[in-house]
Motif scaffolding. Sequence first.
Motif, PDB file in Angstrom:
ATOM      1  N   GLN A  75     -39.771 -35.576  18.377  1.00 56.97           N
ATOM      2  CA  GLN A  75     -41.071 -35.707  19.050  1.00 56.97           C
ATOM      3  C   GLN A  75     -41.774 -34.357  19.232  1.00 56.97           C
ATOM      4  N   ARG A 118     -37.444 -34.390  26.136  1.00 54.61           N
ATOM      5  CA  ARG A 118     -37.332 -34.666  24.709  1.00 54.61           C
ATOM      6  C   ARG A 118     -35.996 -34.158  24.193  1.00 54.61           C
ATOM      7  N   THR A 135     -36.332 -38.253  22.596  1.00 51.64           N
ATOM      8  CA  THR A 135     -35.949 -39.611  22.988  1.00 51.64           C
ATOM      9  C   THR A 135     -35.649 -40.399  21.723  1.00 51.64           C
ATOM     10  N   TYR A 136     -34.944 -41.513  21.910  1.00 52.66           N
ATOM     11  CA  TYR A 136     -34.532 -42.326  20.757  1.00 52.66           C
ATOM     12  C   TYR A 136     -34.651 -43.794  21.122  1.00 52.66           C
ATOM     13  N   LYS A 137     -35.292 -44.571  20.239  1.00 47.83           N
ATOM     14  CA  LYS A 137     -35.421 -46.013  20.456  1.00 47.83           C
ATOM     15  C   LYS A 137     -34.292 -46.729  19.723  1.00 47.83           C
ATOM     16  N   ASN A 169     -28.794 -41.616  30.929  1.00 44.92           N
ATOM     17  CA  ASN A 169     -29.572 -42.855  30.959  1.00 44.92           C
ATOM     18  C   ASN A 169     -28.916 -43.966  31.784  1.00 44.92           C
ATOM     19  N   GLY A 196     -34.394 -51.640  21.180  1.00 42.20           N
ATOM     20  CA  GLY A 196     -35.697 -51.247  21.710  1.00 42.20           C
ATOM     21  C   GLY A 196     -35.621 -50.380  22.948  1.00 42.20           C
ATOM     22  N   GLN A 197     -34.405 -50.207  23.505  1.00 44.48           N
ATOM     23  CA  GLN A 197     -34.244 -49.375  24.702  1.00 44.48           C
ATOM     24  C   GLN A 197     -34.553 -47.915  24.360  1.00 44.48           C
ATOM     25  N   GLU A 198     -35.309 -47.262  25.233  1.00 45.78           N
ATOM     26  CA  GLU A 198     -35.680 -45.855  25.038  1.00 45.78           C
ATOM     27  C   GLU A 198     -34.656 -44.972  25.735  1.00 45.78           C
ATOM     28  N   TRP A 210     -33.186 -41.086  26.564  1.00 42.65           N
ATOM     29  CA  TRP A 210     -33.376 -39.631  26.564  1.00 42.65           C
ATOM     30  C   TRP A 210     -32.104 -38.998  26.026  1.00 42.65           C
TER      31      TRP A 210
END
Length: 370
Positions: A66, A111, A113-115, A143, A154-156, A158
């Motif tokens: 990012q 930063r 982050t990962y989906k 997290n 779909g969970q975001e 860090w």
Amino acid sequence: MATPCPLPALLLLTLAALSLSLSPTPAAAARFACNATAPRASTCQALVSYSPPNATTLAAVRALFQLRSHRALLASNNLPPSTPTTAPAPSPVRVRLPCLCSGGAGATFQRPTYKVRAGDTLDAVARGAFAGLVTYRDIAAANNVSDPNRVAVGQELWVPLPCSCDPVGGEPVVHLTYVAPAGSSVAGIAEEYGTTEETILALNRMPDAKSLLAGQVLDVPLRACSSAISSSAIDRNLRVPNASYILTANNCIMCGCSSTTWQLDCQPTQGLTPSCPAAKCGDLFLGNTSTSATSTCESTTCSYAGYTNSSSFTILANLTTSSVCNAAGISPAAQPSHSLASRLGSPARWSELIVGLHVALLCLGFLRRD
């Protein structure tokens, strides 16, 4: 009487033990000491050395971490500003990220982050997507994930990469987060990055160089260039290591680090930003140098001193004077370019001289016998 172990079983056990000893996963999560607490010192820009598991592009690396600017990724890797986003990413590739000190340790701030995708586990994210820069335990703790094997698609997440802002030996440095490849040594890493074996051992709380593991995440300090930036400037904490540059002052200024003088070398950028204020020191423009009228050993440079935005966008510059002569008072132009000292400066040259002396002595011995 004990039953002897069949040869195939013994071979399998040996291979299993060997694979464990060469495992690229460090035994524990890396925590870089980061004790700075002052508002200005507790945050900084750190570097991460990322080795992509597969061939990829600069655009993909930027998306993974990012990064807000493609140019910032180019600057961290000393690539020309005209390099396209589709260009292949070098391996390893350096990524500049904000670092925050808290509780005696440092982690990248917010930063990357990962989906989560279908089939992902935290271990796959840590070792696959981020190439072992972090462990699944770090991601789980950051997290509040109770079961690392069960994360929602779909969970975001860090991904807190270890980093530091602390000075080393009283000097400001840029901390590089580095994964030790198989077969590497502390001495080799220290030589490659211009530091000492003792410094790496102390920073990473290692008992000795033999304790280095393949895949271990190391804090490697990179020497930063000195600068004339004012303490009141917005970019007062600008730190640039060798083999990189930084765009600052709204992309109006490009600053590199010279490994010869270890002084920040800043020049106006060409064509990146259309409306940049002039940066001058009297009759000298930023980056221009003039020699002293009274001494050939002194030069005066119009050096970058930061930028402000309080009343209007202003680029600051100051005159700095430096010596261009050696200890004997000889200027570089007057020094012989092929002196004995320069020809024998490297270890290889000294080895050649010693071998030559040995051959000469042997020949003398044979002559005396005849």
